[in-house]
Scaffold this active site. Structure first.
Site, PDB file in Angstrom:
ATOM      1  N   ASP A  92      45.002  51.068  24.478  1.00 54.58           N
ATOM      2  CA  ASP A  92      44.165  50.766  23.322  1.00 54.58           C
ATOM      3  C   ASP A  92      44.044  52.037  22.482  1.00 54.58           C
ATOM      4  O   ASP A  92      44.037  53.147  23.010  1.00 54.58           O
ATOM      5  CB  ASP A  92      42.786  50.286  23.787  1.00 54.58           C
ATOM      6  CG  ASP A  92      41.940  49.748  22.650  1.00 54.58           C
ATOM      7  OD1 ASP A  92      42.458  49.664  21.516  1.00 54.58           O
ATOM      8  OD2 ASP A  92      40.772  49.415  22.890  1.00 54.58           O
ATOM      9  N   ASP A 265      41.981  41.259  28.333  1.00 52.47           N
ATOM     10  CA  ASP A 265      41.585  42.432  29.116  1.00 52.47           C
ATOM     11  C   ASP A 265      40.074  42.515  29.128  1.00 52.47           C
ATOM     12  O   ASP A 265      39.415  42.061  28.194  1.00 52.47           O
ATOM     13  CB  ASP A 265      42.156  43.734  28.528  1.00 52.47           C
ATOM     14  CG  ASP A 265      41.272  44.273  27.407  1.00 52.47           C
ATOM     15  OD1 ASP A 265      40.420  45.146  27.682  1.00 52.47           O
ATOM     16  OD2 ASP A 265      41.388  43.802  26.255  1.00 52.47           O
ATOM     17  N   CYS A 303      39.710  31.782  49.556  1.00 55.57           N
ATOM     18  CA  CYS A 303      40.475  32.913  49.025  1.00 55.57           C
ATOM     19  C   CYS A 303      41.323  33.544  50.133  1.00 55.57           C
ATOM     20  O   CYS A 303      40.872  33.681  51.275  1.00 55.57           O
ATOM     21  CB  CYS A 303      39.528  33.953  48.437  1.00 55.57           C
ATOM     22  SG  CYS A 303      40.369  35.407  47.748  1.00 55.57           S
ATOM     23  N   CYS A 305      42.714  36.664  49.812  1.00 49.46           N
ATOM     24  CA  CYS A 305      42.836  38.108  49.587  1.00 49.46           C
ATOM     25  C   CYS A 305      42.489  38.880  50.866  1.00 49.46           C
ATOM     26  O   CYS A 305      41.889  38.342  51.806  1.00 49.46           O
ATOM     27  CB  CYS A 305      41.952  38.557  48.424  1.00 49.46           C
ATOM     28  SG  CYS A 305      40.197  38.780  48.827  1.00 49.46           S
ATOM     29  N   CYS A 308      38.707  38.730  51.865  1.00 44.32           N
ATOM     30  CA  CYS A 308      38.217  37.468  52.423  1.00 44.32           C
ATOM     31  C   CYS A 308      38.868  37.129  53.762  1.00 44.32           C
ATOM     32  O   CYS A 308      38.281  36.398  54.570  1.00 44.32           O
ATOM     33  CB  CYS A 308      38.444  36.339  51.422  1.00 44.32           C
ATOM     34  SG  CYS A 308      37.376  36.449  49.967  1.00 44.32           S
ATOM     35  N   HIS A 334      38.826  41.686  45.826  1.00 45.94           N
ATOM     36  CA  HIS A 334      38.568  40.251  45.736  1.00 45.94           C
ATOM     37  C   HIS A 334      38.523  39.771  44.287  1.00 45.94           C
ATOM     38  O   HIS A 334      39.154  38.758  43.938  1.00 45.94           O
ATOM     39  CB  HIS A 334      37.264  39.878  46.429  1.00 45.94           C
ATOM     40  CG  HIS A 334      36.874  38.457  46.147  1.00 45.94           C
ATOM     41  ND1 HIS A 334      37.480  37.388  46.761  1.00 45.94           N
ATOM     42  CD2 HIS A 334      35.993  37.941  45.242  1.00 45.94           C
ATOM     43  CE1 HIS A 334      36.988  36.263  46.266  1.00 45.94           C
ATOM     44  NE2 HIS A 334      36.085  36.571  45.353  1.00 45.94           N
TER      45      HIS A 334
END
Length: 370
Positions: A92, A265, A303, A305, A308, A334
């Site tokens: 940016d 974003d 989940c 991930c 988890c 997560h």
């Protein structure tokens, strides 16, 4: 070869499935870009980001210019090598920092004078200089310098910012070398429909590799944000990516995809994680609450991930209460896994022709009432 291809458009909405080609690989869209302001997504090593399926993330030219400086980054071999990330990057220009650090900033038609929030030193950003800084850093996608205004703002304030954004965009385009980078223009205009149309038309006339909608998610009601997207969308070329800046609430992302947006974003998922707020399949969860002290279930049983699959709500609560650094890492893993899966689910629904059904089901959990 064109850098962006629309692979499918949902016949019942504006939602698009696409692929964005960058010097550091392809990015499937719609996509969410985590924010790595200082050249790092907080609490996350690059290999962890890659393992989660993050395709691209955002760094900030304003902050990297102040510390460590773009010349040091160049000496290190460019931003990718400096931060050890071989995927796509976007920087940016610093326009939002001009807005968010307004007490340190003076804006005129030529550019922005500001004092560093680090040491008070005086700096000057012009459109030309922001392009030079970003070219030196070497991200795949770089942004024009724009002027963002908050909400509410007077018509005159919004008009001046929109006109200045167009003039600055033209100057950015004129000095952009185009060597191994894509340049996106930014559309401003506050919450005024006519100014948004004016700015969109002018920015598209200049011609950029992609188009961003800036100046939203600055305090306005969500319906007004969606209205501004709808005002701008018809002016955006179909063969260029569309980027809604600073929007990261899961429900807002789905609403914006419905309206034709490809890229997003926001610091929200990672900031929420560091404050013990998790996104789950059943909605947001503040895992540091007392009710989870003896809850040995995974944060989100649906989940897959790392967090988890290995840790309980009780353990995460313990880490947050103890002030342990691991709390931020596990929660961030997560939340970013949630965002990556959300975007993958959106893309899958678009491929299978059932995106509207997916959106309705998801918004029943994450939709926001005005």
């Amino acid at each position: 070869m064109e850098h962006f291809t629309v692979l499918a458009v949902d016949p019942r909405s504006k939602a698009r499935l696409g692929v964005l080609r960058t010097p550091h690989g392809q990015v499937e869209t719609p996509v969410f870009m985590p924010v790595g302001t200082q050249g790092t997504v907080k609490a996350m090593a690059p290999d962890r980001l890659k393992a989660l399926g993050v395709q691209i993330f955002l760094c900030n030219a304003y902050h990297l210019h102040l510390r460590p400086g773009e010349e040091l980054v160049r000496e290190a071999g460019g931003l990718h090598r400096f931060i050890s990330w071989d995927g796509a990057l976007l920087t940016d220009s610093g326009g939002f920092q001009v807005f968010s650090l307004a007490q340190l900033v003076r804006i005129d038609d030529e550019g922005v004078s500001f004092r560093s929030h680090l040491d008070g030193s005086l700096h000057r950003f012009t459109p030309e200089r922001t392009i030079r800084i970003q070219e030196t850093l070497g991200a795949d996608i770089i942004m024009t310098l724009d002027e963002c205004v908050g909400f509410p703002a007077s018509f005159e304030r919004e008009r001046k910012a929109a006109e200045r954004t167009v003039r600055w965009a033209r100057r950015c385009r004129e000095v952009f070398s185009g060597k191994g980078q894509l340049l996106f223009g930014i559309i401003q205009g506050g919450m005024n429909r006519d100014l948004r149309r004016f700015c969109a038309q002018k920015i598209v006339e200049i011609g950029f590799d992609g188009y961003a909608i800036g100046g939203l998610s600055v305090g306005e009601p969500k319906p007004l944000m969606y209205e501004m997207i709808e005002v701008v969308e018809p002016f955006l070329p179909e063969d260029r990516p569309r980027y809604l800046m600073g929007v990261g609430h899961p429900g807002s992302i789905v609403e914006a995809v419905l309206r034709g947006i490809d890229m997003f974003d926001c610091v929200l998922p990672t900031r929420n994680a560091r404050n013990a707020c998790l996104f789950t399949s059943r909605g947001k969860m503040n895992v540091d609450r007392a009710e989870f002290a003896r809850d040995f279930r995974p944060p989100d049983p649906l989940c897959t991930c790392y967090t988890c699959q290995n840790f309980s709500r009780a353990y995460l609560r313990h880490l947050f209460k103890a002030g342990e650094i691991l709390a931020a890492e596990l929660a961030t893993i997560h939340n970013l896994a949630f965002m990556v899966k959300l975007m993958a689910d959106i893309r899958r629904a678009l491929k299978e022709g059932c995106f509207l059904e997916f959106a309705r089901e998801f918004l029943a959990v994450y939709g926001e009432t005005p």
